[in-house]
Design a protein around this motif. Sequence first.
Motif, PDB file in Angstrom:
ATOM      1  N   UNK A 130     -11.951  13.415  -4.472  1.00  0.00           N
ATOM      2  CA  UNK A 130     -11.835  12.990  -3.091  1.00  0.00           C
ATOM      3  C   UNK A 130     -10.928  14.046  -2.289  1.00  0.00           C
ATOM      4  N   UNK A 131      -9.869  14.282  -2.863  1.00  0.00           N
ATOM      5  CA  UNK A 131      -8.641  15.214  -2.337  1.00  0.00           C
ATOM      6  C   UNK A 131      -8.024  16.239  -3.465  1.00  0.00           C
ATOM      7  N   UNK A 132      -8.914  17.204  -3.963  1.00  0.00           N
ATOM      8  CA  UNK A 132      -8.430  18.107  -4.760  1.00  0.00           C
ATOM      9  C   UNK A 132      -7.384  18.932  -4.703  1.00  0.00           C
ATOM     10  N   UNK A 133      -7.021  19.261  -3.420  1.00  0.00           N
ATOM     11  CA  UNK A 133      -5.731  20.047  -3.160  1.00  0.00           C
ATOM     12  C   UNK A 133      -4.627  19.240  -3.375  1.00  0.00           C
TER      13      UNK A 133
ATOM     14  N   UNK B  89     -10.256  21.491  -9.575  1.00  0.00           N
ATOM     15  CA  UNK B  89     -10.850  22.667  -9.304  1.00  0.00           C
ATOM     16  C   UNK B  89     -12.156  22.948  -9.260  1.00  0.00           C
ATOM     17  N   UNK B  90     -12.963  22.036 -10.005  1.00  0.00           N
ATOM     18  CA  UNK B  90     -14.524  22.000 -10.116  1.00  0.00           C
ATOM     19  C   UNK B  90     -14.865  21.412  -8.761  1.00  0.00           C
ATOM     20  N   UNK B  91     -13.962  20.467  -7.968  1.00  0.00           N
ATOM     21  CA  UNK B  91     -14.563  19.757  -6.838  1.00  0.00           C
ATOM     22  C   UNK B  91     -14.353  20.566  -5.671  1.00  0.00           C
ATOM     23  N   UNK B  92     -13.588  21.546  -5.772  1.00  0.00           N
ATOM     24  CA  UNK B  92     -13.237  22.487  -4.502  1.00  0.00           C
ATOM     25  C   UNK B  92     -14.363  23.173  -4.168  1.00  0.00           C
ATOM     26  N   UNK B  93     -14.704  23.015  -2.588  1.00  0.00           N
ATOM     27  CA  UNK B  93     -15.732  23.758  -2.074  1.00  0.00           C
ATOM     28  C   UNK B  93     -15.310  25.433  -2.203  1.00  0.00           C
ATOM     29  N   UNK B  94     -16.457  26.310  -2.396  1.00  0.00           N
ATOM     30  CA  UNK B  94     -15.864  27.541  -2.410  1.00  0.00           C
ATOM     31  C   UNK B  94     -15.321  28.433  -1.220  1.00  0.00           C
ATOM     32  N   UNK B  95     -15.733  27.601  -0.137  1.00  0.00           N
ATOM     33  CA  UNK B  95     -15.170  28.061   1.119  1.00  0.00           C
ATOM     34  C   UNK B  95     -13.623  27.593   1.103  1.00  0.00           C
ATOM     35  N   UNK B  96     -13.134  26.717   0.373  1.00  0.00           N
ATOM     36  CA  UNK B  96     -11.752  26.374   0.568  1.00  0.00           C
ATOM     37  C   UNK B  96     -11.024  26.929  -0.475  1.00  0.00           C
ATOM     38  N   UNK B  97     -11.398  27.654  -1.367  1.00  0.00           N
ATOM     39  CA  UNK B  97     -10.491  28.385  -2.349  1.00  0.00           C
ATOM     40  C   UNK B  97      -9.433  28.898  -1.785  1.00  0.00           C
ATOM     41  N   UNK B  98      -8.137  28.602  -2.233  1.00  0.00           N
ATOM     42  CA  UNK B  98      -7.114  29.143  -2.022  1.00  0.00           C
ATOM     43  C   UNK B  98      -6.739  30.157  -3.100  1.00  0.00           C
ATOM     44  N   UNK B  99      -6.877  31.653  -2.872  1.00  0.00           N
ATOM     45  CA  UNK B  99      -6.698  32.639  -4.113  1.00  0.00           C
ATOM     46  C   UNK B  99      -5.136  32.420  -4.705  1.00  0.00           C
TER      47      UNK B  99
ATOM     48  N   UNK C  37      -3.869  19.395 -17.264  1.00  0.00           N
ATOM     49  CA  UNK C  37      -4.946  20.576 -17.411  1.00  0.00           C
ATOM     50  C   UNK C  37      -6.462  19.987 -17.302  1.00  0.00           C
ATOM     51  N   UNK C  38      -6.470  18.802 -17.950  1.00  0.00           N
ATOM     52  CA  UNK C  38      -7.832  18.245 -17.459  1.00  0.00           C
ATOM     53  C   UNK C  38      -7.967  17.695 -16.225  1.00  0.00           C
ATOM     54  N   UNK C  39      -6.923  17.088 -15.668  1.00  0.00           N
ATOM     55  CA  UNK C  39      -7.098  16.682 -14.276  1.00  0.00           C
ATOM     56  C   UNK C  39      -7.240  17.791 -13.454  1.00  0.00           C
ATOM     57  N   UNK C  40      -6.469  18.951 -13.636  1.00  0.00           N
ATOM     58  CA  UNK C  40      -6.558  20.051 -12.615  1.00  0.00           C
ATOM     59  C   UNK C  40      -7.839  20.892 -13.009  1.00  0.00           C
ATOM     60  N   UNK C  41      -8.426  20.701 -14.072  1.00  0.00           N
ATOM     61  CA  UNK C  41      -9.840  21.331 -14.134  1.00  0.00           C
ATOM     62  C   UNK C  41     -11.042  20.476 -13.348  1.00  0.00           C
ATOM     63  N   UNK C  42     -10.669  19.258 -13.231  1.00  0.00           N
ATOM     64  CA  UNK C  42     -11.532  18.290 -12.445  1.00  0.00           C
ATOM     65  C   UNK C  42     -11.459  18.532 -10.975  1.00  0.00           C
TER      66      UNK C  42
ATOM     67  N   UNK D 100       0.964  -1.292  -0.011  1.00  0.00           N
ATOM     68  CA  UNK D 100      -0.092   0.112  -0.001  1.00  0.00           C
ATOM     69  C   UNK D 100       1.027   1.212  -0.123  1.00  0.00           C
ATOM     70  N   UNK D 101       0.648   2.108  -0.830  1.00  0.00           N
ATOM     71  CA  UNK D 101       1.297   3.583  -1.015  1.00  0.00           C
ATOM     72  C   UNK D 101       0.367   4.368  -0.291  1.00  0.00           C
ATOM     73  N   UNK D 102       1.210   5.340   0.353  1.00  0.00           N
ATOM     74  CA  UNK D 102       0.369   6.689   0.815  1.00  0.00           C
ATOM     75  C   UNK D 102      -0.147   7.266  -0.131  1.00  0.00           C
ATOM     76  N   UNK D 103      -1.200   8.017   0.041  1.00  0.00           N
ATOM     77  CA  UNK D 103      -1.781   8.988  -1.099  1.00  0.00           C
ATOM     78  C   UNK D 103      -1.126   9.685  -1.705  1.00  0.00           C
ATOM     79  N   UNK D 104      -0.252  10.385  -1.127  1.00  0.00           N
ATOM     80  CA  UNK D 104       0.511  11.467  -1.808  1.00  0.00           C
ATOM     81  C   UNK D 104       1.419  10.785  -2.914  1.00  0.00           C
ATOM     82  N   UNK D 105       1.955   9.594  -2.747  1.00  0.00           N
ATOM     83  CA  UNK D 105       2.920   8.892  -3.255  1.00  0.00           C
ATOM     84  C   UNK D 105       2.187   8.382  -4.483  1.00  0.00           C
ATOM     85  N   UNK D 106       0.987   7.954  -4.209  1.00  0.00           N
ATOM     86  CA  UNK D 106       0.313   7.259  -5.265  1.00  0.00           C
ATOM     87  C   UNK D 106       0.003   8.382  -6.368  1.00  0.00           C
ATOM     88  N   UNK D 107      -0.474   9.478  -5.760  1.00  0.00           N
ATOM     89  CA  UNK D 107      -1.046  10.511  -6.690  1.00  0.00           C
ATOM     90  C   UNK D 107       0.180  10.841  -7.387  1.00  0.00           C
ATOM     91  N   UNK D 108       1.419  11.239  -6.948  1.00  0.00           N
ATOM     92  CA  UNK D 108       2.739  11.578  -7.582  1.00  0.00           C
ATOM     93  C   UNK D 108       2.986  10.451  -8.824  1.00  0.00           C
TER      94      UNK D 108
END
Length: 527
Positions: free
Chosen positions: A42-45, A76-86, A69-74, A7-15
Amino acid sequence: MASTTVSLPAHAAVDVLVNLLADDSLIVRKASLNALKEIAPMDPQLVLQYCSQVSRGGRRRFGNMAGVFQVMACAVKAIEKSEIDLSLMEKLIKIATSEMITSKVFNADWQRAATSLLVSIGSHVPDLMMEEIFLHLSGPAIPSMVQILGDFAIAEALQFTPRLKDVLLQLLPILGNVRDIHKPIFANAFRCWCEAVWQCRVDFNYDPLLDTDVMSFLNSVFELLLRSWATSRDMKVRLSSVEALGQMVGLVTRNQIKAALPRLIPATLDLCKKDQEYALLSICSLKNLLDASLLSESGPPLLDFEDLTNILQTLLPIACINIVAGDHSIFSLRMKTYNEVQHCFLVIGSVYSEDLLFFLQNKCHSKDELSIVGALCVLKHLLPRLCEAWHNKMSMIIDVVKLLLEEENFNIRMAISELLVVMASHCYLTGSSGELFIEYLISHCALSDEEINGFKMSNKVIRKTGSFQPFQFKKPKIEPTSPGALRTVCEKGLLLLTVTIPEIEHILWPFILKMIIPRKYTGAVAT
């Protein structure tokens, strides 16, 4: 030996998955893209963090920026407005736009993906995104920036419409210097922006107040498109301009519409006669033009019925387009075209119901197959929708159909049969004429298998010789109706009448018993 799983940690799997987006294997690329799109909500950030890292070198260092870019667009769409990092949003905007302004290519896969990323960011922070776009409305990046604003308007009408004035202020000064190759992009953007205003009014019940400045800007653009771009020799420029004008007619003043009609109608009708895709787009614009000209609440119709004759003559052959099952894309295109054409006839019939009926009657009396079939198709469509307006003309419609019952052309027979079923559902089949029409349907239920097989064989010969031409808009031809298709329609039509229309019982019974006796109707006994 027992198998073990690591099992890989989430950040390693995403990397790992992000780096696999640039793998040499297309299968691996696609699999990693799909996996990241599932992880992103599940973890857009986390996904954005690793995607932005590989984006630093741009296309030169990473081989699949479209996927990133496709992954980033997906994500960003999933981020809650309250969690937006300008600060993160600003960084992503810079990454996407910097790629675009350094490229001379237009509409590549990675550019479309970058556009979707910017649109996703704009849904959260529209002003931040649009400020960056405005910075690049000069130089070679203008077409890409304009297209982004068009896509953003369609995706986020409520966000875009209040900012329409700012967009027009930025673009109007450069419109006069737009190159021909870029005019379709600008025209398409204007269409999108006007469509966004309409979307707010219709879908969201929000009527944006367009101040005098915005109206002045729109009027200026309308005149430019009408007098210059819509008459261009470049077909793409003409088509995109007519599309844009079709969206704008509902926003400009009545006086401007009235002055534009002598130019706009011929330009639109000319495109209706081109191939199927051009015809569909131009007919959509024509529908909007008719709505604005005839159904406006702010005044009487801007066109008399005599002014509509050329429109009717152009649309009638297209009304008999064959809607048959087959290639999905062709079927869908034909269905959309048919619906838009019939909407145009309905708009005209809503204002000039009696005049339109006399026009269709005259076409049924002509010797031209296209005109007859087109008129019957329009009658079939309008009869349920204009039943009150045409109620006093029932005998006239019945007489028109009676005159065509002896026609031997299978296309005309099919159109009559379909019309009769509609007429029956609106109580047009009464008395002796009702029995005559029922007998007509029964006679075609009795078409023999020999006739059907003979038609199939002759049709194969025609196709082999190359003389058969399917329906085209430029030189309309109707695909021949087969006896088998006609028999099927009549069988289903008769069964439909008996099940759904109680009033038809007085016509069918006992008259239908008499139809069993004649030998020529033996083939219809089962039905």
